[in-house]
Enzyme design. Structure first.
Site, PDB file in Angstrom:
ATOM      1  N   LYS A  76       0.857  -1.195   0.000  1.00  0.00           N
ATOM      2  CA  LYS A  76       0.000   0.000   0.000  1.00  0.00           C
ATOM      3  C   LYS A  76       0.890   1.241   0.000  1.00  0.00           C
ATOM      4  CE  LYS A  76      -3.842   1.978   2.770  1.00  0.00           C
ATOM      5  NZ  LYS A  76      -4.678   1.771   3.955  1.00  0.00           N
ATOM      6  N   SER A 151      -9.722   1.702   3.192  1.00  0.00           N
ATOM      7  CA  SER A 151      -8.907   2.515   2.319  1.00  0.00           C
ATOM      8  C   SER A 151      -7.901   1.723   1.480  1.00  0.00           C
ATOM      9  CB  SER A 151      -8.139   3.543   3.156  1.00  0.00           C
ATOM     10  OG  SER A 151      -7.253   2.901   4.047  1.00  0.00           O
ATOM     11  N   SER A 175      -9.672  -0.875   7.306  1.00  0.00           N
ATOM     12  CA  SER A 175      -9.162  -0.706   5.941  1.00  0.00           C
ATOM     13  C   SER A 175      -8.534  -1.926   5.299  1.00  0.00           C
ATOM     14  CB  SER A 175      -8.157   0.434   5.898  1.00  0.00           C
ATOM     15  OG  SER A 175      -8.859   1.637   5.817  1.00  0.00           O
TER      16      SER A 175
END
Ligand code: GLN
Length: 476
Positions: A76, A151, A175
């Site tokens: 990420k 997210s 997330s």
């Protein structure tokens, strides 16, 4: 061609001489190219991944390769990887190049994993749909009109669409688990402090965890086993022993499982999710396990507590992005104050600004006690109640999300409706306990459903073992 869904398959191909790391990297690079429209990656490290693959192949031939030789990982865009950009999905960090590597990433590299690129996400991890990214939205592979969750939407889709073997995400309030549920993959949020946060761009430091996405529970456990453990660079990281999670030792003994009534019977719960969750509960009962519905009337306080405390922490953490030290600097400023104001106004997206303002408000002198102090007290109560529940019961079972993947723009004008998506994931975050989401069938539109299992702090080994067993009972 659908191959390499798990690390076992990769290791098998490597051992048999059917493939080598370079070919495996090329296979994923090809997939990434074919599925570029999903917008999962913000940058592909094709060159450095191929170079590392050649090195790992060399090590394999010498018999000195690490445990993760052949494992291709996406990270990420909130994790630092030396020499590569890292921007938290934000314009404010555009142009920033990491000076060091996050401990979690370094530990993977030490075992010869190959990092193939950085993955799209909501800006600074704030969001549940991946609609708040400076790089544009990420698309759900099963239906391009629906969100992948957030997210860590890019990390979820990368595994869903087979663009890497596993990926790292971060989970502050859901997330990892929520996008895992939306995309039909396995997602783990470990106990708070289980994995060093060194090199993770902070959102809310007392909640932030680094988590793992994978197609199988076993790969997930293997990755966590390697990245977990004390790190002198993060004084909050735990010294608690890291067990061999990937053994998946599931003791055949009587287990007590609690199901939260407030979650299972929530009016907002999509009927198909309730149906599939009840089906697994019935199977567990048939297998002889004790499953009991329990009250947790405080569930309604968890979401406000989460949003008060995380916005407060975010407003402090994000103060460092001022146009001076990192990334974006407004070209318009005439003096220092304007430089700060313009850089922050132009560099941050709308959702991040909303949260900084909310956080600044709850920390302001006149409201500090009414909001921040109160929320901290409520957090303590929720933590204690959750820990007590997880002493009386081995596991807590609930759906990961109240709905399956919703359509783009569905919560566009209503931030509170978006925050409600986190209803079932924030309890584990507020309490600091580990939680695993595994796929549990699909809804009537063919969208994946997630089942969440929560265990007490540092019970990751038990959680994975049970999750692995549960995945034999869930619907596919
Ligand atoms: N959706 C939640 C939020 O917006 C969770 C985000 C996260 O876990 N990083 O805060």
């Amino acid at each position: 061609m659908e191959k390499y869904r798990s690390f076992d398959e990769i290791q098998f191909a490597l051992k048999n001489g059917e493939s080598d790391c370079r070919s495996i990297v090329k296979y994923y690079l090809q997939n990434i190219q074919t599925k570029a429209h999903l917008n999962a990656f913000v940058e592909v490290f094709a060159q450095s991944a191929l170079e590392r693959a050649a090195l790992v192949d060399e090590k394999i031939s010498q018999g000195i390769a690490g445990k993760l030789a052949g494992m291709i990982v996406g990270i990420k865009d909130v994790l630092n990887y030396e020499g590569h950009p890292s921007t938290a999905g934000s314009n404010i960090l555009k142009g920033y190049i990491s000076q060091f590597t996050a401990t979690a990433v370094q530990r993977l590299l030490n075992e010869d994993a190959i990092v193939i690129g950085r993955l799209n996400c909501d800006e600074f991890g704030m969001g549940s749909s991946n609609e708040h990214s400076a790089y544009g939205k990420v698309y759900q592979e099963l239906d391009l009109t629906r969100v992948p969750g957030g997210s860590s939407g890019g990390s979820a889709v990368a595994v869903q669409a087979n663009l890497c073997t596993v990926s790292l995400g971060s989970d502050t309030g859901g997330s990892v688990r929520q996008p895992a549920a939306f995309t039909g993959v396995v997602g783990m949020k470990p106990s708070y402090s289980r994995v060093s946060r060194w090199g993770l761009i902070a959102y809310a430091s007392s909640f932030d965890t680094i988590g793992v996405f994978s197609s199988t529970v076993k790969d997930n456990a293997l990755i966590l086993e390697i990245i977990a453990g004390y790190d002198e660079k993060d004084s909050t990281s735990s010294k608690e022993e890291v067990k061999p999670y990937s053994k998946l030792d599931f003791p055949k003994r009587s287990l007590k499982i609690a199901v939260l009534k407030e979650a299972l019977h929530a009016p907002a719960l999509q009927p198909e999710i309730k149906r599939n969750t009840l089906e697994v509960i019935e199977k567990l009962k048939t297998e002889g396990y004790e499953v009991q519905e329990v009250d947790f009337p405080q569930l309604k306080y968890v979401l406000p507590t989460y949003y008060i405390l995380t916005t407060a922490e975010a407003s402090a953490n994000l103060a460092r992005f001022d146009g001076v030290k990192y990334g974006y600097r407004s070209p318009e400023a005439q003096n220092l104050e304007q430089l700060y104001k313009n850089s922050r106004s132009e560099g941050f997206g709308e959702e991040v600004k909303r949260r900084i303002m909310l956080g600044t408000f709850v920390l302001s002198a006149s409201y500090y006690d009414a909001y921040f102090t109160k929320a901290q007290k409520v957090r303590r109560i929720i933590r204690d109640l959750t820990a007590n529940l997880l002493t009386d019961f081995d596991y807590l079972l609930l759906p990961t999300t109240p709905t399956t993947a919703f359509k783009f723009g569905e919560h566009g004008g209503d931030p509170v409706a978006m925050y409600l998506e986190d209803l079932f994931t924030v309890q584990a975050s507020v309490s600091g306990v580990p939680a695993l989401s595994i796929p549990n069938g699909k809804d009537d539109s063919g969208m994946p459903i997630g089942l969440q299992v929560i265990a007490n702090s540092f019970k990751e080994a038990e959680l994975y073992a049970f999750g692995h067993y549960l995945s034999t009972l869930t619907l596919n």
